[in-house]
Each structure stands twice: as structure tokens, then as C-alpha cells.
Enzyme design. Structure first.
Site, PDB file in Angstrom:
ATOM      1  N   ASP A  93     -10.447   3.109   2.200  1.00 51.91           N
ATOM      2  CA  ASP A  93     -10.712   2.480   3.492  1.00 51.91           C
ATOM      3  C   ASP A  93     -11.474   3.388   4.450  1.00 51.91           C
ATOM      4  O   ASP A  93     -12.392   2.951   5.149  1.00 51.91           O
ATOM      5  CB  ASP A  93      -9.397   2.046   4.156  1.00 51.91           C
ATOM      6  CG  ASP A  93      -8.803   0.793   3.536  1.00 51.91           C
ATOM      7  OD1 ASP A  93      -9.572  -0.003   2.949  1.00 51.91           O
ATOM      8  OD2 ASP A  93      -7.582   0.603   3.637  1.00 51.91           O
ATOM      9  N   LYS A 103       0.816  -1.226   0.000  1.00 46.87           N
ATOM     10  CA  LYS A 103       0.000   0.000   0.000  1.00 46.87           C
ATOM     11  C   LYS A 103       0.848   1.275   0.000  1.00 46.87           C
ATOM     12  O   LYS A 103       0.407   2.305  -0.513  1.00 46.87           O
ATOM     13  CB  LYS A 103      -0.966  -0.003   1.180  1.00 46.87           C
ATOM     14  CG  LYS A 103      -2.100  -1.008   1.036  1.00 46.87           C
ATOM     15  CD  LYS A 103      -3.116  -0.860   2.154  1.00 46.87           C
ATOM     16  CE  LYS A 103      -4.298  -1.781   1.943  1.00 46.87           C
ATOM     17  NZ  LYS A 103      -5.362  -1.570   2.939  1.00 46.87           N
TER      18      LYS A 103
END
Length: 272
Positions: free
Chosen positions: A101, A65
Site C-alpha cells: 500500500d 490484514k
């Protein structure tokens, strides 16, 4: 045919293909979504395929990420602040990194518990990528206070700073004062399910307790929190809503959540 995929290492456990291929079929889109196990030295060439339009969108999971960022042209506000990317797409011939997210978490709060975090007191346990994303989002959602608890002081401080003006570093004593308690650590996952992210004696019936873990569907910590009278929710809805954000970003179409929720729960139960 358009091509989408999720990359990570490991990747076999990922539920993303099940979600996205259902939505692709449901919306009559000529596309396929696959998962791909890669090594870090493959990132640059793979992401270049987005600019070449050989890949139309990529989801990124651990441990890449942050590692993908040097190969992107721009970051969204959320990705820039958290230094974490889970969604990649092409816009005006620029490769963009985004993080869904945080907004996925806020939508899950609304969907699961009809919970509005505005002016609520929040404790976040952990300071990893997921903790950073939800801390940033909760700051935007105008919580009254947000306390980050983590074993490493520096990580706790950098995470708390993402909730501009309201984020602080605290300790276990702050938990009993919270309206919302979120476990963003790995404590409670299947391999260490007996470990609690905080003592359950600090939980009480006036709280909403959320565990981002969804395998198992209900960790022993969540079960113990229920016995204390707290409302509890696992991480399945966040998994779904962060995925819907990516799907809509790529396709411009909506992804039905309600039809997938039970299917994902059944899949997770089967894997248990």
C-alpha cells in the site's frame, strides 16, 4: 496453471480480479486470479496452501490484514512496521507477508500529480491500516513533517511514530500549513458520502488533496476542495499501483497501468 486470489469478508466488491486477470492475459501467463469469501478460522489452512504451492499468491483485504500474521514465516520491512499484510508469497519455502500500500501510494502521487513528497509538509487524516502504510512510506520518502490527526490519541501516536523522526500528532489547525493532505478515513464513502474528514475551509489552492476513497470516484469533500482551488486526486491510482507491486512480486513481470485506469473508472461509475 498458477492460482492467485484475494481474500476478505466482504469480498464481492473487490476489483482485484479484474486488474490481475487483465495483466495475466496481457503477459501471456498461464494463471487465474479469483476472489474468495472466508471466515477467520479458515486463514491458517488457506495460507498453508501457499507453502504446498497449491496457491501461488494471496492478496489480503479487510478484515484480515493483521489476522494473517501469526500464520506467516516472515514479514517484509513494510509489513513488520505497519503490522499489516496485503500480499502473501512463497520465497525459499518460507511464507512471506508484505504490504504494497505505501509504495503504491507514492507511485500514485508521482503518476497522478507529478508530486515528490520529499521535504514537503503532510497531514494524514486517520490512523487505520491504510494510514499506517502511507505514513511509513512518506517517512521513507523524507517528508519534512507529517502530522496525523485522529479521534483516538493512542492510535494517532502509534501511526505518527511510523514516520520516523518527523511524525507527530496534531489537530485541525495543522491542515492549513500542509502541502499534502490525505484522507485515509472512511468518511466520504458511498454510505456516508456527505461526511467530511475535515472542514473544507482549511483547504487552500496551494495544496494537493488526496482522498484514498474511490467509490464514489469523487467524494463531496474532494469536490469542495476543488472549489477552494486545491489540486485533488482519488484513490484509484493507489488501488492500481499497490496491485502492480503484488503482480510484479509474484510474476517478475510488469503490469501496464495506463490501459487499466479508465477501465476501472468505468467499472466504478457503473457500480455507482
Amino acid at each position: 496453471m498458477k492460482n492467485y486470489l484475494v481474500i476478505g469478508n466482504p469480498i464481492n466488491h473487490s476489483l482485484s480480479p479484474k486488474l490481475h486477470n487483465f495483466w495475466i492475459h496481457n503477459n501471456n501467463i498461464d494463471a487465474i486470479y479469483e476472489k474468495q469469501l472466508i471466515e477467520e478460522n479458515q486463514l491458517e489452512n488457506l495460507i498453508l496452501k501457499v507453502k504446498e504451492k497449491k496457491i501461488n499468491g494471496i492478496n489480503v483485504t479487510v478484515p484480515f490484514k493483521k489476522a494473517v500474521i501469526p500464520f506467516l514465516d516472515e514479514l517484509s520491512f513494510e509489513a513488520e512496521k505497519t503490522q499489516s499484510v496485503n500480499t502473501i508469497y512463497l520465497d525459499s519455502n518460507k511464507i512471506i507477508g508484505h504490504n504494497t500500500d505505501g509504495d503504491g501510494f507514492l507511485k500514485a502521487l508521482k503518476h497522478d500529480a507529478d508530486f515528490d513528497p520529499k521535504q514537503k509538509r503532510v497531514v494524514v487524516l486517520g490512523a487505520g491500516g491504510a494510514a499506517k502504510a502511507i505514513t511509513e512510506a512518506l517517512g521513507r520518502a523524507e517528508v519534512s513533517s507529517l502530522v496525523v490527526i485522529n479521534r483516538t490519541q493512542a492510535k494517532a501516536e502509534s501511526t505518527a511514530a511510523l514516520a520516523t523522526d518527523v511524525g507527530t500528532v496534531g489537530d485541525l489547525e495543522d491542515i492549513s500549513e500542509a502541502d499534502l493532505v490525505v484522507n485515509a478515513t472512511s468518511l466520504g464513502m458511498k454510505d456516508n458520502a456527505t461526511q467530511f474528514p475535515c472542514p473544507v475551509d482549511l483547504i487552500h489552492s496551494d495544496q494537493l488533496v488526496v482522498d484514498l476513497i474511490y467509490h464514489p470516484l469523487k467524494t463531496p469533500w474532494l469536490s469542495a476542495a476543488e472549489q477552494k482551488g486545491a489540486r485533488t486526486h482519488n484513490g484509484v491510482s493507489m488501488l492500481l499501483f499497490q496491485a502492480t507491486e503484488a503482480f510484479t512480486l509474484w510474476t517478475g513481470q510488469q503490469a501496464p497501468v495506463s490501459t487499466m485506469l479508465r477501465a476501472i473508472e468505468e467499472e466504478l461509475e457503473r457500480r455507482s
